[in-house]
Each structure stands twice: as structure tokens, then as C-alpha cells.
Write a protein that holds these residues in place. Structure first.
Motif, PDB file in Angstrom:
ATOM      1  N   ALA A   1     -26.695  16.494 -31.641  1.00  0.00           N
ATOM      2  CA  ALA A   1     -27.406  17.726 -32.010  1.00  0.00           C
ATOM      3  C   ALA A   1     -28.869  17.440 -32.361  1.00  0.00           C
ATOM      4  CB  ALA A   1     -26.701  18.407 -33.184  1.00  0.00           C
ATOM      5  N   LEU A   2     -29.101  16.391 -33.126  1.00  0.00           N
ATOM      6  CA  LEU A   2     -30.477  16.022 -33.493  1.00  0.00           C
ATOM      7  C   LEU A   2     -31.276  15.634 -32.253  1.00  0.00           C
ATOM      8  CD1 LEU A   2     -29.721  13.978 -36.742  1.00  0.00           C
ATOM      9  CD2 LEU A   2     -30.951  16.151 -36.636  1.00  0.00           C
ATOM     10  N   ALA A   3     -30.631  14.913 -31.330  1.00  0.00           N
ATOM     11  CA  ALA A   3     -31.312  14.498 -30.093  1.00  0.00           C
ATOM     12  C   ALA A   3     -31.634  15.706 -29.218  1.00  0.00           C
ATOM     13  CB  ALA A   3     -30.438  13.504 -29.327  1.00  0.00           C
ATOM     14  N   GLU A   4     -30.683  16.644 -29.116  1.00  0.00           N
ATOM     15  CA  GLU A   4     -30.914  17.858 -28.332  1.00  0.00           C
ATOM     16  C   GLU A   4     -32.113  18.637 -28.876  1.00  0.00           C
ATOM     17  OE1 GLU A   4     -29.154  19.932 -25.644  1.00  0.00           O
ATOM     18  OE2 GLU A   4     -29.149  17.820 -25.106  1.00  0.00           O
ATOM     19  N   LYS A   5     -32.255  18.639 -30.184  1.00  0.00           N
ATOM     20  CA  LYS A   5     -33.343  19.385 -30.822  1.00  0.00           C
ATOM     21  C   LYS A   5     -34.648  18.588 -30.895  1.00  0.00           C
ATOM     22  CE  LYS A   5     -30.854  23.027 -32.088  1.00  0.00           C
ATOM     23  NZ  LYS A   5     -31.162  24.417 -31.697  1.00  0.00           N
ATOM     24  N   GLY A   6     -34.562  17.286 -30.566  1.00  0.00           N
ATOM     25  CA  GLY A   6     -35.759  16.447 -30.634  1.00  0.00           C
ATOM     26  C   GLY A   6     -36.206  16.147 -32.055  1.00  0.00           C
ATOM     27  N   VAL A   7     -35.255  16.120 -32.986  1.00  0.00           N
ATOM     28  CA  VAL A   7     -35.574  15.871 -34.393  1.00  0.00           C
ATOM     29  C   VAL A   7     -35.557  14.368 -34.665  1.00  0.00           C
ATOM     30  CG1 VAL A   7     -34.868  16.264 -36.794  1.00  0.00           C
ATOM     31  CG2 VAL A   7     -34.553  18.073 -35.080  1.00  0.00           C
TER      32      VAL A   7
ATOM     33  N   ARG B   1     -34.203  26.120 -34.520  1.00  0.00           N
ATOM     34  CA  ARG B   1     -33.667  27.109 -33.571  1.00  0.00           C
ATOM     35  C   ARG B   1     -34.574  27.333 -32.364  1.00  0.00           C
ATOM     36  NH1 ARG B   1     -33.114  32.600 -36.774  1.00  0.00           N
ATOM     37  NH2 ARG B   1     -31.903  31.241 -38.121  1.00  0.00           N
ATOM     38  N   ASP B   2     -35.774  26.749 -32.369  1.00  0.00           N
ATOM     39  CA  ASP B   2     -36.735  27.001 -31.293  1.00  0.00           C
ATOM     40  C   ASP B   2     -36.450  26.186 -30.031  1.00  0.00           C
ATOM     41  OD1 ASP B   2     -37.339  24.737 -32.776  1.00  0.00           O
ATOM     42  OD2 ASP B   2     -39.455  24.757 -32.219  1.00  0.00           O
ATOM     43  N   LYS B   3     -35.485  25.246 -30.105  1.00  0.00           N
ATOM     44  CA  LYS B   3     -35.209  24.395 -28.946  1.00  0.00           C
ATOM     45  C   LYS B   3     -33.706  24.177 -28.769  1.00  0.00           C
ATOM     46  CE  LYS B   3     -36.212  19.817 -27.029  1.00  0.00           C
ATOM     47  NZ  LYS B   3     -36.754  18.477 -27.293  1.00  0.00           N
ATOM     48  N   ALA B   4     -33.245  24.222 -27.513  1.00  0.00           N
ATOM     49  CA  ALA B   4     -31.855  23.894 -27.143  1.00  0.00           C
ATOM     50  C   ALA B   4     -30.821  24.538 -28.065  1.00  0.00           C
ATOM     51  CB  ALA B   4     -31.671  22.375 -27.133  1.00  0.00           C
ATOM     52  N   PRO B   5     -30.694  25.887 -28.035  1.00  0.00           N
ATOM     53  CA  PRO B   5     -29.684  26.540 -28.880  1.00  0.00           C
ATOM     54  C   PRO B   5     -28.273  26.054 -28.536  1.00  0.00           C
ATOM     55  CG  PRO B   5     -30.570  28.084 -27.251  1.00  0.00           C
ATOM     56  CD  PRO B   5     -31.431  26.859 -27.194  1.00  0.00           C
ATOM     57  N   LEU B   6     -27.482  25.786 -29.559  1.00  0.00           N
ATOM     58  CA  LEU B   6     -26.129  25.258 -29.369  1.00  0.00           C
ATOM     59  C   LEU B   6     -25.065  26.344 -29.526  1.00  0.00           C
ATOM     60  CD1 LEU B   6     -26.566  21.901 -31.332  1.00  0.00           C
ATOM     61  CD2 LEU B   6     -26.566  22.221 -28.840  1.00  0.00           C
TER      62      LEU B   6
END
Length: 219
Positions: A22-28, A79-84
């Protein structure tokens, strides 16, 4: 915000892998803190005094516990990137239902595959395949449980894929022979860097399972 996010985790935990994906998908960007589950750190006990378990996401000094809750939190905050999770209330409820199914069924059943023998093992294998067939049905013809993109249920389920080799080897069976759509889906997920970099090597996981079997007196 990078220095304000820490993940307390254990390398082989499929629950921790959910959070990593999830963190990787969001780029965090975040600090990873490997935990010794046999000698729990003061930080882990402070951040999760109720369950005393990983994973724990510490964001701006505040802990969030339980992997599915953490993934939902990550989806809400970034929430601005790759909504799960879907925005539609019904679809969102369905996603949460299947993720809960994976938590309640898949983990408990698969644990029996590497901790039991004889009839109990055979029963666990049968139950596991039944679970996977239900999950195949839910996937249908979609590339991902989230539709065209990786979603909440994909993030909840795919970490178990790196444990499949251990299940198959301990249980002497083939998941692909029984549920080819699940393997095809998992391989599709693995083409995403967020997934492939978050999951551990199946052989390494198997070696860890062998250690656990000795510790539990199975072997």
C-alpha cells in the motif's frame, strides 16, 4: 512527510507485506523497523499495547494497528494517488467483506497446512482449495479484484502468494493444478513493482516455515 512515517514489521509477515504494498502504491517514503517477535521491542509494546503485534504504522507519532485498518488508513490519508478502496459504498463494502474473508479463513487454514499432519492436514488442504475457488469466483474475468487496477482485496491477498511454495511443499499438493486463475492473478500482480519489491523470496519463506515447524514440534 517521509521522516514522519515508520513501519514496525517482520520480514516474513504477509500482514506487514500488505502495508508495504500500500505504501509503495501510494509512493510514500517511510522508515522500516524490523521487529524481533520473540523479544518484542519497547517501541512495539508502546505503539501496540493491546495486541503487541506487528505491523504498526506510526504516522506523525501516532500508531495505527491491524494490517487491513492500516491499508484503509493509508488509502484515506494519501488519497490523491492509486486509490485502493472503491468510492461506491456497496463496492467498498464488498471489498471489505472479501478482505475480512481472507483474514478469517485463509490465514487460519493455511497455518494448519504447515503445523499439522495426517487427516488434519488433508482437511486443511481441502478447506484451502475451497477458499481459493471462492476467491476465483469473486475475481471472475477481472484482471484484479480491484477491476482494472490493484485494489484493497488484491493488497490483502497477494502477500500470501510468497507463502504458496511453503504450503505446497509441506502439504504435497499443487495450487496451480487446482486453481490456475489464482496463480495467473498472482503472477499479474507480481508484474507490479509495488508488489514484487514488497513480497519475500518463497524459498526464504519456506526455510523460515521449516524453522517454525521444528519450534512447534511438527518435525
Amino acid at each position: 512527510m517521509a521522516d514522519e512515517v515508520t513501519l514496525l514489521d517482520f520480514w516474513a509477515s504477509p500482514f506487514g507485506m500488505r502495508v508495504r504494498i500500500a505504501l509503495a502504491e501510494k509512493g510514500v517514503k517511510y522508515e522500516y523497523s524490523e521487529q524481533d517477535l520473540r523479544d518484542k521491542s519497547a517501541l512495539l509494546l508502546q505503539m501496540n499495547p493491546v495486541y503487541k503485534k506487528i505491523p504498526v504504522l506510526v504516522h506523525r507519532g501516532k500508531p495505527v494497528c491491524e494490517s487491513l485498518i492500516i491499508v484503509q488508513y493509508i488509502d484515506d490519508v494519501w488519497r490523491d494517488k492509486a486509490p485502493l478502496l472503491p468510492s461506491d459504498p456497496y463496492e467498498r463494502a464488498q471489498s471489505m467483506f472479501w478482505a475480512d474473508f481472507i483474514d478469517k479463513k485463509v490465514f487460519e487454514i493455511t497455518k494448519k497446512i504447515w503445523t499439522t499432519k495426517g487427516e488434519e492436514l488433508e482437511g486443511a488442504k481441502k478447506d484451502f482449495i475451497e477458499c481459493l475457488k471462492l476467491l476465483e469466483g469473486e475475481l471472475g474475468d477481472k484482471p484484479y479484484y480491484g477491476g482494472e487496477n490493484l485494489g484493497y482485496v488484491d493488497v490483502a491477498f497477494v502477500p500470501f502468494y510468497c507463502w504458496f511454495y511453503a504450503y505446497e511443499t509441506c502439504g504435497s499438493f499443487s495450487i496451480e493444478a487446482e486453481c490456475p486463475k489464482i496463480i495467473a492473478w498472482a503472477e499479474r500482480c507480481m508484474q507490479k513493482e509495488s508488489v514484487s519489491r514488497s513480497l519475500e523470496d518463497p524459498k526464504k519463506v519456506y526455510e523460515f516455515v521449516l524453522e517454525l515447524r521444528k519450534r512447534f514440534g511438527v518435525d
